[in-house]
Design an enzyme around this catalytic site. Structure first.
Site, mmCIF file in Angstrom:
data_model
loop_
_atom_site.group_PDB
_atom_site.id
_atom_site.type_symbol
_atom_site.label_atom_id
_atom_site.label_comp_id
_atom_site.label_asym_id
_atom_site.label_seq_id
_atom_site.Cartn_x
_atom_site.Cartn_y
_atom_site.Cartn_z
ATOM 1 N N ASP A 368 24.995 8.746 30.916
ATOM 2 C CA ASP A 368 25.138 7.957 32.147
ATOM 3 C C ASP A 368 25.505 6.516 31.803
ATOM 4 O O ASP A 368 26.024 6.219 30.715
ATOM 5 C CB ASP A 368 23.829 8.073 32.962
ATOM 6 C CG ASP A 368 24.041 7.922 34.452
ATOM 7 O OD1 ASP A 368 24.140 6.775 34.919
ATOM 8 O OD2 ASP A 368 24.122 8.949 35.163
ATOM 9 N N ASP A 369 25.247 5.613 32.704
ATOM 10 C CA ASP A 369 25.584 4.188 32.593
ATOM 11 C C ASP A 369 25.126 3.593 31.259
ATOM 12 O O ASP A 369 24.050 3.920 30.769
ATOM 13 C CB ASP A 369 24.858 3.481 33.753
ATOM 14 C CG ASP A 369 25.344 2.079 33.976
ATOM 15 O OD1 ASP A 369 26.184 1.603 33.201
ATOM 16 O OD2 ASP A 369 24.877 1.467 34.952
ATOM 17 N N ARG A 445 23.775 -6.071 42.967
ATOM 18 C CA ARG A 445 23.463 -5.500 41.644
ATOM 19 C C ARG A 445 24.259 -6.226 40.546
ATOM 20 O O ARG A 445 24.830 -5.602 39.657
ATOM 21 C CB ARG A 445 23.753 -4.004 41.606
ATOM 22 C CG ARG A 445 22.901 -3.275 40.578
ATOM 23 C CD ARG A 445 23.442 -1.900 40.230
ATOM 24 N NE ARG A 445 22.476 -1.154 39.437
ATOM 25 C CZ ARG A 445 22.790 -0.143 38.656
ATOM 26 N NH1 ARG A 445 24.022 0.275 38.546
ATOM 27 N NH2 ARG A 445 21.862 0.483 37.963
ATOM 28 N N LYS A 478 30.935 11.559 36.095
ATOM 29 C CA LYS A 478 30.162 11.127 37.277
ATOM 30 C C LYS A 478 30.795 9.824 37.746
ATOM 31 O O LYS A 478 30.916 8.872 36.966
ATOM 32 C CB LYS A 478 28.698 10.924 36.872
ATOM 33 C CG LYS A 478 27.790 10.433 38.004
ATOM 34 C CD LYS A 478 26.339 10.458 37.518
ATOM 35 C CE LYS A 478 25.393 9.716 38.420
ATOM 36 N NZ LYS A 478 24.033 9.627 37.839
ATOM 37 N N TRP A 479 31.206 9.784 39.011
ATOM 38 C CA TRP A 479 31.976 8.652 39.563
ATOM 39 C C TRP A 479 31.067 7.923 40.541
ATOM 40 O O TRP A 479 30.811 8.410 41.635
ATOM 41 C CB TRP A 479 33.209 9.203 40.265
ATOM 42 C CG TRP A 479 34.168 8.204 40.807
ATOM 43 C CD1 TRP A 479 33.954 7.292 41.788
ATOM 44 C CD2 TRP A 479 35.531 8.040 40.417
ATOM 45 N NE1 TRP A 479 35.085 6.558 42.035
ATOM 46 C CE2 TRP A 479 36.079 6.999 41.212
ATOM 47 C CE3 TRP A 479 36.367 8.665 39.472
ATOM 48 C CZ2 TRP A 479 37.409 6.580 41.102
ATOM 49 C CZ3 TRP A 479 37.686 8.246 39.377
ATOM 50 C CH2 TRP A 479 38.197 7.223 40.169
ATOM 51 N N ASP A 480 30.615 6.741 40.146
ATOM 52 C CA ASP A 480 29.577 6.034 40.907
ATOM 53 C C ASP A 480 30.162 4.871 41.708
ATOM 54 O O ASP A 480 31.307 4.450 41.488
ATOM 55 C CB ASP A 480 28.520 5.516 39.907
ATOM 56 C CG ASP A 480 27.107 5.523 40.484
ATOM 57 O OD1 ASP A 480 26.975 5.427 41.717
ATOM 58 O OD2 ASP A 480 26.152 5.607 39.696
ATOM 59 N N ASN A 482 28.096 1.431 43.289
ATOM 60 C CA ASN A 482 26.720 0.963 43.460
ATOM 61 C C ASN A 482 26.511 -0.281 44.318
ATOM 62 O O ASN A 482 25.503 -0.981 44.156
ATOM 63 C CB ASN A 482 26.084 0.755 42.082
ATOM 64 C CG ASN A 482 25.510 2.057 41.551
ATOM 65 O OD1 ASN A 482 24.858 2.784 42.294
ATOM 66 N ND2 ASN A 482 25.777 2.369 40.303
ATOM 67 N N CYS A 528 29.045 10.009 43.425
ATOM 68 C CA CYS A 528 27.752 9.339 43.444
ATOM 69 C C CYS A 528 27.958 7.956 44.046
ATOM 70 O O CYS A 528 29.025 7.363 43.905
ATOM 71 C CB CYS A 528 27.245 9.210 42.000
ATOM 72 S SG CYS A 528 25.630 8.415 41.868
ATOM 73 N N ASP A 550 19.101 9.063 44.536
ATOM 74 C CA ASP A 550 18.408 8.587 43.329
ATOM 75 C C ASP A 550 16.933 8.932 43.384
ATOM 76 O O ASP A 550 16.210 8.727 42.413
ATOM 77 C CB ASP A 550 18.567 7.067 43.195
ATOM 78 C CG ASP A 550 19.880 6.704 42.508
ATOM 79 O OD1 ASP A 550 20.501 7.597 41.904
ATOM 80 O OD2 ASP A 550 20.283 5.531 42.585
HETATM 81 C C1 GLA Z 1 23.328 4.835 40.372
HETATM 82 C C2 GLA Z 1 23.230 6.332 40.266
HETATM 83 C C3 GLA Z 1 22.271 6.705 39.180
HETATM 84 C C4 GLA Z 1 22.715 6.103 37.886
HETATM 85 C C5 GLA Z 1 22.828 4.595 38.024
HETATM 86 C C6 GLA Z 1 23.424 3.969 36.788
HETATM 87 O O1 GLA Z 1 22.175 4.287 40.904
HETATM 88 O O2 GLA Z 1 22.875 6.907 41.476
HETATM 89 O O3 GLA Z 1 22.184 8.103 39.070
HETATM 90 O O4 GLA Z 1 23.943 6.656 37.508
HETATM 91 O O5 GLA Z 1 23.653 4.253 39.123
HETATM 92 O O6 GLA Z 1 23.551 2.618 36.896
#
Ligand code: GLA
Length: 725
Positions: A368-369, A445, A478-480, A482, A528, A550
């Site tokens: 992930d991130d 953020r 996974k394409w986010d 935020n 996401c 989340d």
């Molecule tokens: C969002 C996603 C999480 C994770 C974080 C990473 O909040 O929903 O699942 O990937 O970003 O920063």
């Protein structure tokens, strides 16, 4: 399925498998919406256009005269602004004279088989030309020359219609589109409830039900995305409708940007419902010769209750929206690094996760991130999509090789539409952030939104993504997204086009997603947005699954998953087991089994007992894979209506088996629990796999089973699997 034009009556009847939709060309070429509901054989709608104009306060058309017809009260097919219809309008276009009176009338039509994509926008599709039929009604505003084509698709195998509109300016003077909704529907009563899905980060898609009342009511987003707060879904259901009974109209907008879904109950006690791009903050400069395409709206009707409405959406989305390799191919069972490590990982830790996960039967590791730029917390590097070699020495290749050696696939996280102020990209291109002139943009953020409405920005980001994906063996992305979009503007847009920004941004997002799915058709894409902040059918057209929330607490997830299931199928709901300690692993797994299923924890920290539970769930994942993704969902006991229990059942399409799950949210002594099942073949006999007992479908649906005592503590779960014998 058929679309027929009855010449004598000047009526179009659009039939799906179970519904009819009737449009009439009335005097002076007004288009009227006479009926939408259960399938009917005839078209004798004599007198149906008559409504009660409000004396001299409801204007008459001077040619038709005052004969009980007024645009203010008639069931207008697509309500326009300013020409005698005072209800919420679906269309308003300002012309070269500066006024925004808009009045479209029928000109011509065509009917043809199949379904065409909408340029630059995701939409549903027909698998074969026989499966769908289209009616395109061309209308015109005689005064301004505006051409509006109303597009309707009906489907052969399900009671689903889709609608969209395209506007063309054939004149030599520019026009300004102030509002253009995808769907407008006039219903002859207001005795309905409206169901919508509200929420926030970590608490998405709660079910809200309210009786329609005089005036305007509804939901919208101004966040630049569909958002956590409201979903682009609304249902209008008859008063008293429940899961199994009553009429339900369901509407869902295939769009990820600002939307609006409004119902107005007027002085006649009738209802107009509209759904489309939110007009607030929107305007489109429609230059000479240009065409504007609205997003598509999906509409479902059933007289078999809200549960059936949901199942129609689920089946339709699984077969006519979700696409690509993973529409049908089994998706790998994944473990995600986020809740296990957050930003604190390196190659060795990820390989250790994979080693431990492999023993459990997990099939893919998602990093992930935190893998790029200098990102060690959320305050930097978005936009710098190159590997952080301090964490991952030698780059991705050696890491992926070692993950693959364990027999696991490998996935990666991106947030392409964002930029950190502390990034090489921002230092090089400070005007690539979304902003308006002379105003310091808000920060969320620690990040700004990247202006993907710009082609040059998309080229840069896509170039960076392409390099990583093409040089490495990556099976999943996974394409986010935020944060939401404030200070909406682009350095490139001239003032007269500045209110196009939000829509252009979304078109930019779709362009990037389209590049990814076209260049890498084998990659499994998961959408996401801080969990489920962009859970909409447009994203599903690119990513067959979306991270639902989340919040991975299994009790809270019950609400989130029940609400999400209003229109989105189980195959789309990203659901993971995490280390959260509200319940034991059995319940966490049973709840996550509803959705895509996966893990989000450090597998090395599991106790030997919990590892056994995980292995059982992994086996269940394979055993029930087809049932859960292809089966029919029945919401038996909703947490929104029962504070003690939640229960659901997934029945195979051919009714040959079913899986039942029940969770105790709050134990209450001395309460008996009888559960009646649904959706079975009453003449078939079903065997409970656990104890070998055999019952008829009729027994299970009418008598049910006494499950008192099956869940004895708060947070305990119970599952049962039955097969036909
Ligand atoms: C969002 C996603 C999480 C994770 C974080 C990473 O909040 O929903 O699942 O990937 O970003 O920063």
């Amino acid at each position: 399925m058929s679309i027929i034009f009855y010449e004598k009556e000047k009526i179009f009847k659009l039939d799906t498998s179970d519904t009819s939709y009737v449009i009439k060309i009335y005097d002076e070429n007004y288009l009227l919406n006479l009926y939408y509901g259960k399938k009917i054989p005839d078209v004798n709608f004599k007198g149906f256009e008559k409504r009660l104009p409000s004396a001299s306060f409801s204007p008459s058309n001077p040619v038709i005269g005052e004969h009980g017809f007024s645009p203010d009260s008639a069931p207008i097919e697509y309500g326009c602004n300013g020409a005698g219809d005072f209800r919420i309008s679906a269309l308003s276009v300002r012309n070269a004279n500066g006024d925004n009176v808009t009045d479209i009338r029928y000109v011509s039509h065509k009917i043809y088989a199949g379904k065409k994509p909408i340029p630059s926008l995701p939409s549903t599709y027909a698998n074969t030309d026989d499966e769908a039929q289209i009616l395109e009604i061309t209308t015109e505003d005689k005064v301004t020359g505006l051409q509006a084509v109303l597009v309707y698709t009906v489907f052969e195998n399900c009671p689903v219609m889709t609608r969209s509109i395209r506007l063309t300016n054939p004149t030599d003077k520019p026009m300004h589109v102030e509002r253009v909704f995808s769907l407008c529907l006039d219903l002859p009563s207001m005795y309905y409830d409206m169901i919508t899905l509200y929420g926030r980060h970590c608490c998405e898609r709660n079910i809200q039900r309210r009786p329609l009342a005089h005036g305007v009511q509804g939901v919208e987003s101004k966040r630049g995305v569909s958002g956590h707060s409201q979903n682009p879904f609304a249902a209008i259901v008859s008063r008293g409708a429940d899961e199994d009974h009553g009429e339900a109209y369901g509407f869902n907008l295939v769009y990820s940007g600002n939307f609006s879904a409004l119902a107005e109950c007027d002085h006649n006690g009738t209802t107009r419902f509209i759904m489309g791009i939110n007009p607030e903050g929107f305007e489109w400069f429609l230059d000479s010769g240009e065409t504007f395409y609205s997003p598509e709206a999906v509409s479902v009707y059933t007289d078999k209750g809200i549960g059936e409405m949901s199942r129609i959406f689920h089946r339709f989305y699984n077969s006519n929206l979700i696409r690509g390799k993973y529409k049908t191919q089994k998706r790998p069972l994944l473990i995600n690094s986020w809740e296990a490590a957050y930003f604190d990982f390196d190659t060795e830790k990820l390989v250790a996760f994979a080693e431990s996960a492999k023993e459990l039967g997990i099939e893919m590791l998602v990093m992930d991130d935190g893998w790029f730029g200098k990102r060690n917390c959320d305050n930097s590097s978005l936009g710098d999509w190159f590997v952080n070699e301090e964490k991952l020495p030698g780059g991705l290749k050696p890491l992926i090789e070692r993950i693959n050696q364990q027999g696991l696939k490998f996935g990666i996280w991106y947030e392409p539409e964002m930029i950190s102020p502390d990034s090489d990209l921002f230092r090089a291109q400070p005007d690539w952030q979304v902003h308006v002139r002379d105003r310091e943009p808000m920060i969320g953020r620690n990040q700004y939104v990247l202006d993907v409405s710009r082609e040059d920005v998309r080229e840069n980001i896509w170039g960076q993504i392409y390099k990583v994906l093409s040089e490495n063996k990556i099976d999943y992305v996974k394409w986010d997204f935020n944060r939401n979009i404030s200070d909406a503007g682009s350095a490139l847009l001239p003032p007269e086009r500045s209110k196009e920004f939000f829509h252009r941004f979304i078109l930019g997002t779709y362009d990037l997603l389209n590049r990814l799915t076209t260049a890498f058709p084998d990659i499994l894409l998961e959408g996401c947005s801080g969990g489920g902040g962009r859970f909409d059918p447009a994203m599903l057209a690119f990513s067959p699954q979306i991270w639902t929330s989340d919040n991975t607490d299994p009790i809270e997830r019950l609400y989130i998953q029940f609400g999400t299931s209003m229109c989105y199928p189980a195959s789309a709901q990203g659901a993971h087991v995490s280390a959260c300690d509200r319940t034991g692993y059995k319940t966490k797994g049973d709840v996550a089994m509803w959705g895509t299923f996966g893990y989000e924890l450090d597998p090395r920290k599991l106790t030997p007992e919990d590892r056994e539970i995980v292995k059982n769930h992994v086996a269940s994942y394979h055993k029930y894979y087809d049932l859960i993704r292809g089966g029919d969902l029945y919401r038996l006991i909703s947490p929104f209506e029962n504070s003690r229990l939640a229960a659901w059942q997934i029945v195979a399409g051919d009714k040959s088996s079913f899986l039942f799950t029940m969770v105790c949210m709050l134990k209450k002594d001395n309460v008996m629990t009888f559960v009646k099942f649904k959706g079975l073949d009453e003449n078939a006999r079903y065997k409970n796999e656990a104890d070998g007992e055999i019952y008829s479908g009729a027994f299970l649906m009418n008598v049910g089973l006494n499950l008192t005592g099956c869940v004895n503590r708060d947070g305990e779960s119970f599952t049962a699997y039955f097969t036909q014998v």
